[in-house]
Design an enzyme around this catalytic site. Sequence first.
Site, PDB file in Angstrom:
ATOM      1  N   SER A 135       0.871  -1.169   0.000  1.00  0.00           N
ATOM      2  CA  SER A 135       0.000   0.000   0.000  1.00  0.00           C
ATOM      3  C   SER A 135       0.911   1.222   0.000  1.00  0.00           C
ATOM      4  O   SER A 135       1.737   1.368   0.897  1.00  0.00           O
ATOM      5  CB  SER A 135      -0.879  -0.026   1.247  1.00  0.00           C
ATOM      6  OG  SER A 135      -1.630   1.168   1.343  1.00  0.00           O
ATOM      7  N   LYS A 161      -1.115  -1.126  -4.417  1.00  0.00           N
ATOM      8  CA  LYS A 161      -2.292  -0.322  -4.046  1.00  0.00           C
ATOM      9  C   LYS A 161      -1.811   1.095  -3.822  1.00  0.00           C
ATOM     10  O   LYS A 161      -0.797   1.318  -3.158  1.00  0.00           O
ATOM     11  CB  LYS A 161      -2.911  -0.907  -2.779  1.00  0.00           C
ATOM     12  CG  LYS A 161      -3.777   0.045  -1.960  1.00  0.00           C
ATOM     13  CD  LYS A 161      -4.526  -0.720  -0.868  1.00  0.00           C
ATOM     14  CE  LYS A 161      -4.708   0.106   0.385  1.00  0.00           C
ATOM     15  NZ  LYS A 161      -5.357  -0.678   1.465  1.00  0.00           N
ATOM     16  N   LYS A 163      -3.045   5.097  -2.670  1.00  0.00           N
ATOM     17  CA  LYS A 163      -4.078   5.894  -2.020  1.00  0.00           C
ATOM     18  C   LYS A 163      -4.516   6.985  -2.990  1.00  0.00           C
ATOM     19  O   LYS A 163      -3.678   7.571  -3.684  1.00  0.00           O
ATOM     20  CB  LYS A 163      -3.514   6.526  -0.745  1.00  0.00           C
ATOM     21  CG  LYS A 163      -3.155   5.495   0.325  1.00  0.00           C
ATOM     22  CD  LYS A 163      -4.399   4.875   0.937  1.00  0.00           C
ATOM     23  CE  LYS A 163      -4.056   3.994   2.127  1.00  0.00           C
ATOM     24  NZ  LYS A 163      -5.260   3.412   2.743  1.00  0.00           N
ATOM     25  N   ASP A 188      -7.218   2.939  -3.103  1.00  0.00           N
ATOM     26  CA  ASP A 188      -7.940   3.014  -1.822  1.00  0.00           C
ATOM     27  C   ASP A 188      -8.248   4.476  -1.524  1.00  0.00           C
ATOM     28  O   ASP A 188      -7.334   5.296  -1.418  1.00  0.00           O
ATOM     29  CB  ASP A 188      -7.067   2.413  -0.701  1.00  0.00           C
ATOM     30  CG  ASP A 188      -7.796   2.324   0.641  1.00  0.00           C
ATOM     31  OD1 ASP A 188      -8.955   2.787   0.734  1.00  0.00           O
ATOM     32  OD2 ASP A 188      -7.188   1.789   1.599  1.00  0.00           O
ATOM     33  N   GLU A 213     -11.130   0.560  -3.234  1.00  0.00           N
ATOM     34  CA  GLU A 213     -11.416   0.290  -1.826  1.00  0.00           C
ATOM     35  C   GLU A 213     -12.087   1.501  -1.177  1.00  0.00           C
ATOM     36  O   GLU A 213     -11.610   2.633  -1.310  1.00  0.00           O
ATOM     37  CB  GLU A 213     -10.077  -0.034  -1.130  1.00  0.00           C
ATOM     38  CG  GLU A 213     -10.200  -0.554   0.289  1.00  0.00           C
ATOM     39  CD  GLU A 213      -8.821  -0.924   0.865  1.00  0.00           C
ATOM     40  OE1 GLU A 213      -7.870  -1.176   0.089  1.00  0.00           O
ATOM     41  OE2 GLU A 213      -8.698  -0.944   2.096  1.00  0.00           O
ATOM     42  N   ASP A 238     -13.757  -1.736   3.259  1.00  0.00           N
ATOM     43  CA  ASP A 238     -12.822  -1.775   4.388  1.00  0.00           C
ATOM     44  C   ASP A 238     -13.548  -1.202   5.603  1.00  0.00           C
ATOM     45  O   ASP A 238     -14.172  -1.962   6.379  1.00  0.00           O
ATOM     46  CB  ASP A 238     -11.550  -0.984   4.010  1.00  0.00           C
ATOM     47  CG  ASP A 238     -10.544  -0.802   5.138  1.00  0.00           C
ATOM     48  OD1 ASP A 238     -10.828  -1.181   6.279  1.00  0.00           O
ATOM     49  OD2 ASP A 238      -9.443  -0.262   4.886  1.00  0.00           O
ATOM     50  N   LYS A 262      -9.515  -6.788   8.347  1.00  0.00           N
ATOM     51  CA  LYS A 262      -8.453  -6.354   9.252  1.00  0.00           C
ATOM     52  C   LYS A 262      -8.804  -6.884  10.631  1.00  0.00           C
ATOM     53  O   LYS A 262      -9.913  -6.643  11.126  1.00  0.00           O
ATOM     54  CB  LYS A 262      -8.381  -4.825   9.301  1.00  0.00           C
ATOM     55  CG  LYS A 262      -7.854  -4.197   8.020  1.00  0.00           C
ATOM     56  CD  LYS A 262      -7.772  -2.689   8.123  1.00  0.00           C
ATOM     57  CE  LYS A 262      -7.234  -2.084   6.842  1.00  0.00           C
ATOM     58  NZ  LYS A 262      -7.354  -0.610   6.823  1.00  0.00           N
ATOM     59  N   GLY A 290      -3.911  -3.882   6.177  1.00  0.00           N
ATOM     60  CA  GLY A 290      -2.857  -3.530   7.129  1.00  0.00           C
ATOM     61  C   GLY A 290      -3.151  -2.200   7.788  1.00  0.00           C
ATOM     62  O   GLY A 290      -3.942  -1.403   7.283  1.00  0.00           O
TER      63      GLY A 290
HETATM   64  O1  OSB Z   1      -7.203   1.932   4.561  1.00  0.00           O
HETATM   65  O2  OSB Z   1      -6.022   0.208   4.320  1.00  0.00           O
HETATM   66  C1  OSB Z   1      -6.188   1.315   4.825  1.00  0.00           C
HETATM   67  C2  OSB Z   1      -3.062   2.324   6.810  1.00  0.00           C
HETATM   68  C3  OSB Z   1      -3.636   2.976   7.876  1.00  0.00           C
HETATM   69  C4  OSB Z   1      -5.000   3.107   7.928  1.00  0.00           C
HETATM   70  C5  OSB Z   1      -5.801   2.586   6.900  1.00  0.00           C
HETATM   71  C6  OSB Z   1      -5.229   1.918   5.835  1.00  0.00           C
HETATM   72  C7  OSB Z   1      -3.841   1.815   5.780  1.00  0.00           C
HETATM   73  C8  OSB Z   1      -3.123   1.205   4.664  1.00  0.00           C
HETATM   74  C9  OSB Z   1      -1.733   0.704   4.979  1.00  0.00           C
HETATM   75  O3  OSB Z   1      -3.520   1.158   3.529  1.00  0.00           O
HETATM   76  C10 OSB Z   1      -1.590  -0.752   4.919  1.00  0.00           C
HETATM   77  C11 OSB Z   1      -0.251  -1.168   5.475  1.00  0.00           C
HETATM   78  O4  OSB Z   1       0.707  -1.189   4.720  1.00  0.00           O
HETATM   79  O5  OSB Z   1      -0.168  -1.475   6.686  1.00  0.00           O
HETATM   80 MG    MG Z   2      -8.380   0.763   3.262  1.00  0.00          MG
END
Ligand code: OSB
Ligand code: MG
Length: 368
Positions: A135, A161, A163, A188, A213, A238, A262, A290
Amino acid sequence: MKIERIELRVIQIPLVHFFETSFGRTTTRRILLVRVDADGLTGWGEVTAGETPFYSYETPETAWHVLRDFLIPWTLGKEWAKPSDVVTRFRPIRGHNMAKAALENALWDIAAQQKNLPLAKMVGGTLEEIPCGVSIGIQTSIESLLEKIEREVAAGYQRIKVKVKPGWDVNVLEAIRTRFPRTLLMADANSAYSLADLAHLKEFDRFYLMMIEQPLGWDDLLDHAKLQKEIATPICLDESIHSAGDARKALEIGAGKIINIKLGRVGGFTGAREIHDLCRARNVPVWCGGMLESGIGRAHNIAMSTLPGFTLPGDVSASKRYWSEDIIDPEVIVSAHGTIHVPQTAGLGYVPNEQRIEKLTVRKESFE
Ligand code: OSB
Ligand code: MG
């Protein structure tokens, strides 16, 4: 098992690189760890809450309160036949799943050690090697994002992925697709859009993403169902899924086609397995999300990712992407073809480095 002692500690640990989402930037993590001693064994759990109540309302401070004043008094000194029994006991508390998950997951660690099983086997996992994705947060320029993607693809990660948020989306995806036409890619949004953005979200379809996402409200299902009817890109949920009940309702109304599980958000391994089983029965793919976890939360994520329904690469990646030095030994490493080999030793499979944890600790309290 009889819980003899529980210790809470908050560690403060800087990220190697800031992580930015549509709701903000994180540079240093503040992580609440839970250590449980029972029957002469020690188990560890991690509260995956962020520092700010932006991804969810939980923070290390809300979790500390819920653990100290409710979850710990309800479990300490008592005998528990199996980890899922505490889930039943925790039910009167509405929400606060990340606080609950940390304590429940520490008990799974202990139960696995008692049975002399790797945690992955203890929770019903079957895979011995799990597929990994990364991510990548919002960067200061598109060029620096492309460089990061280049590095992660070269390292072997199986999917990327990124953001997105208004102003950092179609332009960014266009640039990625020009440079990486064949890479498995997803976006995401962390709830950065609304149905008013429908025409704009339709533009995402031309990038043939694996999924988008959580484009809409963090607590919404209905608008996601309306959006899914209008776009070709599969929606993955999510933030809006906290239980198997949520997942059932989401799938029944067509709010999405994929679910990110999660452990913290769904209250621990028991809740995660319920969602996994429900999705598997309906042929809905799931994957492990994550929360910028330390090695302890990461080890739990690895175990969960071995369940047979986790058919898509998760956001479970190498320790070194987050930390200059992780708090477990060995740290989590990813193979050249983008997989993690699941540890086969009893329990967590990684040893928490207590000296290092002590050095990073900014608050602690123990309960006997
Ligand atoms: O939306 O998946 C998410 C990190 C913090 C809060 C929300 C998210 C995330 C990530 C990071 O996308 C995932 C990771 O590498 O731990
Ligand atoms: Mg997410």
